[in-house]
Design an enzyme around this catalytic site. Structure first.
Site, PDB file in Angstrom:
ATOM      1  CD  GLN A   1      -3.143  -0.727   0.222  1.00  0.00           C
ATOM      2  OE1 GLN A   1      -3.083   0.247  -0.531  1.00  0.00           O
ATOM      3  NE2 GLN A   1      -4.163  -1.570   0.218  1.00  0.00           N
TER       4      GLN A   1
ATOM      5  CD  GLU B   1       0.019 -11.040  -5.293  1.00  0.00           C
ATOM      6  OE1 GLU B   1       0.263 -10.578  -6.427  1.00  0.00           O
ATOM      7  OE2 GLU B   1      -0.907 -10.607  -4.564  1.00  0.00           O
TER       8      GLU B   1
ATOM      9  CG  ASP C   1      -6.440  -5.246  -0.851  1.00  0.00           C
ATOM     10  OD1 ASP C   1      -7.072  -4.507  -1.624  1.00  0.00           O
ATOM     11  OD2 ASP C   1      -5.425  -4.862  -0.233  1.00  0.00           O
TER      12      ASP C   1
ATOM     13  CB  CYS D   1      -8.281   0.298  -4.696  1.00  0.00           C
ATOM     14  SG  CYS D   1      -8.121  -0.687  -6.179  1.00  0.00           S
TER      15      CYS D   1
END
Length: 616
Positions: A417, A467, A516, A544
């Site tokens: 971030q 990921e 996320d 986001c």
């Protein structure tokens, strides 16, 4: 039961069909038609992208348009259809209520095969038509051509040009601030009010969408709307960023011609390429870039101006210096990544350049820049910047950041971030909402360097992170070791490929998913896997861009069907956290909980909904 998105297809295989398609292909190859219908070989000044005339790879030159597609199909339906027919597209873009699609391929052979296989095929009662599509026109060249043609300039274009000239009277620093930090002249409390209102609008829209797609939730929705100003769930007060200026720990700069006429300038682009502007302005007066980052920008700029290599031109594809990325940490570590297009330079030339850079930062004017890791990234035409190999020129291989009392290793391409203090606020809220205990298993989807999962690991039985970026997974594994954790596991791969298998294998009385994802949201396969896993009762979604994630939200809540199986979720809590002061962007958190039809309350809601007409 068959998938309702699929239906029987009837390929047209007559010799007439093959002949028609081949004629189209042959005619296009003979004419070498450009986007404006001109012959490229006879019109060297045509304002097409250079890749149409030069030997540069791009899927744009192997593009077809598929017309007469069935109504109501989605992107995944089209991908599945093409795969079923042995077509291997590089990129698919679907448009419109009367759908048509642009499909690009990696080579001429794949493109021609697709035209022969798909043209004339019947799908859901529609006979598909395929034709060659024209590559996009280069907006920069197009703009220059239009500006040069004064006699044909329309009034609207002339007004736009005059307006641009009027705006240029503003100082460059003001022009740049308006581009990169559009809210810079708005008091911070007003920025927060504006962002909070945007989230209100999104939750009101989500309320309408849930009502359209799940009749059984209407009684519950009516109650929520009455209590929450038309929203589908309560919205808590927005949480501000602890710092509002110089907060970005990662900044990406372009290297190009300066707006002030100075060549080899490192900074932010003043406008968009599509708008005809490549001018760059240095970040000296920007309020969101840290002072140590600005210092590195100046040092890199001074260095590249001493070299004979030119800046890369997105218009001509010539030149070398392309981009600079700077990452900083609270402990004053600085990683600089210089993107360089080698073009036709030899390995000896590249080695000499890297040696020159190393000496500049060790013994020359760059020795006091604060850079602790310097990378050169060879950036050609074929690869995404996130996939490019990084060559360490000097310094440490990694930098390390402190977050919530934990230590994290960061590699060049790893996600972290950009606002560390605000990320602490965000992750603390995520941990609070997840309602964890020592029996909990956390599934951390799109985990980056493992920050969320690692920050929660000591409170749960197990954390499994997923990921795509291999570098980030390597960092995440090291980060677990750095913080003395042995109940954390990280897996590398696409979430849509890995997550369903992981989810089915988890046996735990309390499974919580925390997602996320990138700006576009989660792949539909992940959403479908979440819906099928009835033992997953709670989901924390960090977005986001909540507008882009709206389809994910709706699919989590829509009524069960042959495609979407398992009891739906519903949003029960939401909040915004400001990770991006001075800009319109905002991070949103939504807590979804599984509907439990075994409870008396939910049974009554279903019964009431059966007698209630649909509403938006």
């Amino acid at each position: 039961m068959t998938d309702p998105t699929e239906s029987a297809t009837l390929p047209v295989t007559s010799s007439l069909h093959d002949k028609e398609v081949q004629e189209v292909i042959d005619q296009a190859e003979e004419s070498k038609e450009d986007p404006l219908g001109k012959d490229v070989t006879e019109d060297p000044d045509s304002y097409v992208y250079p890749y149409v005339k030069e030997d540069l790879f791009t899927s744009e030159i192997f593009k077809v348009e598929i017309q007469n597609l069935p109504k109501f199909i989605g992107f995944n339906d089209l991908k599945k259809f093409l795969t079923k027919h042995g077509v291997n597209p590089h990129k698919v873009k679907l448009f419109g209520k009367q759908p048509f699609a642009f499909v690009t391929f990696k080579n001429q052979e794949e493109r021609d095969k697709a035209m022969k296989v798909v043209h004339g095929v019947q799908w859901k009662g529609r006979v598909l038509s395929v034709k060659l599509a024209k590559p996009k026109a280069d907006p920069m060249r197009k703009r220059k051509q239009e500006e040069a043609d004064d006699s044909g300039e329309s009034v609207s274009k002339r007004q736009a040009r005059n307006q641009d000239q009027g705006q240029s009277a503003e100082p460059l620093s003001t022009q740049l601030a308006n581009v990169v930090t559009p809210l810079w002249n708005l008091p911070y409390d007003k920025q927060l009010d504006r962002k909070e209102q945007e989230v209100v609008s999104i939750l009101q829209q989500l309320s309408r969408e849930i009502g359209k797609n799940n009749k059984a939730m209407l009684p519950w929705l009516f109650v929520q709307r009455e209590k929450n100003n038309g929203m589908c769930c309560p919205l808590e007060k927005i949480r501000p960023s602890p710092v509002q200026t110089e907060y970005r720990n990662k900044c990406e700069f372009l290297i190009g011609m300066g707006a002030d006429g100075q060549d080899k300038t490192v900074g932010f682009r003043l406008g968009k390429y599509i708008g005809g502007s490549c001018a760059v302005v240095g970040p000296g007066d920007t309020i969101h870039v840290p002072a140590e980052t600005k210092k590195v920008v100046q040092v890199i700029q001074d260095y590249i101006r001493t070299t004979p290599h030119s800046v890369y031109s997105p218009e001509t594809y010539e030149g070398h210096w392309r981009q600079l990325t700077v990452r900083t940490t609270r402990s004053s570590q600085v990683m600089a990544m210089v993107f360089f297009n080698p073009q036709k330079l030899s390995e000896e030339d590249i080695d000499a350049l890297k040696k020159s850079m190393k000496m500049y930062f060790i013994e020359g004017e760059g020795k006091d820049s604060g850079v602790t890791s310097l990378y050169v990234v060879r950036n050609g035409q074929r690869t995404s910047p996130d996939d490019l190999p990084c060559e360490l020129v000097f310094g440490d291989e990694w930098i390390y950041e402190q977050l919530l009392g934990l230590k994290f290793r960061i590699s060049p391409h790893s996600f972290f971030q950009v606002n560390t203090p605000a990320a602490e606020v965000l992750y603390s809220a995520v941990g609070e909402w997840a309602q964890l205990n020592q029996d909990s298993t956390v599934l951390d989807v799109c985990c980056g360097t493992g920050t969320i999962g690692i920050s929660l690991a000591k409170r749960v039985k197990k954390v499994i992170g997923i990921e795509l970026c291999q570098e980030a997974v390597a960092d995440a594994k090291v980060n677990a070791e750095l913080n003395g954790l042995n109940n954390v596991e990280f897996l590398c791969g696409k979430a849509e490929d890995v997550f369903p298998t992981v989810l089915n294998a988890v046996i735990s009385p309390n499974v919580i998913a925390i997602v996320d994802p990138p700006r576009a949201g989660l792949h539909s396969k992940v959403i479908l896997a979440i819906r099928r896993a009835e033992h997953l009762k709670r989901l924390v979604y960090v977005a986001c861009n909540a507008k882009a994630a709206m389809n994910n939200f709706v699919d989590l809540c829509r009524a069960p069907s042959n495609r979407v199986r398992g009891a739906p979720f519903r949003p029960v809590r939401s909040m915004a956290v400001d990770l991006f002061p001075q800009t319109p962007h905002i991070e949103s958190i939504l807590l979804f909980e599984r509907v439990d039809y075994s409870t008396t309350c939910d049974k009554q809601q279903v019964q009431a909904a059966e007698a209630t007409p649909p509403t938006s």
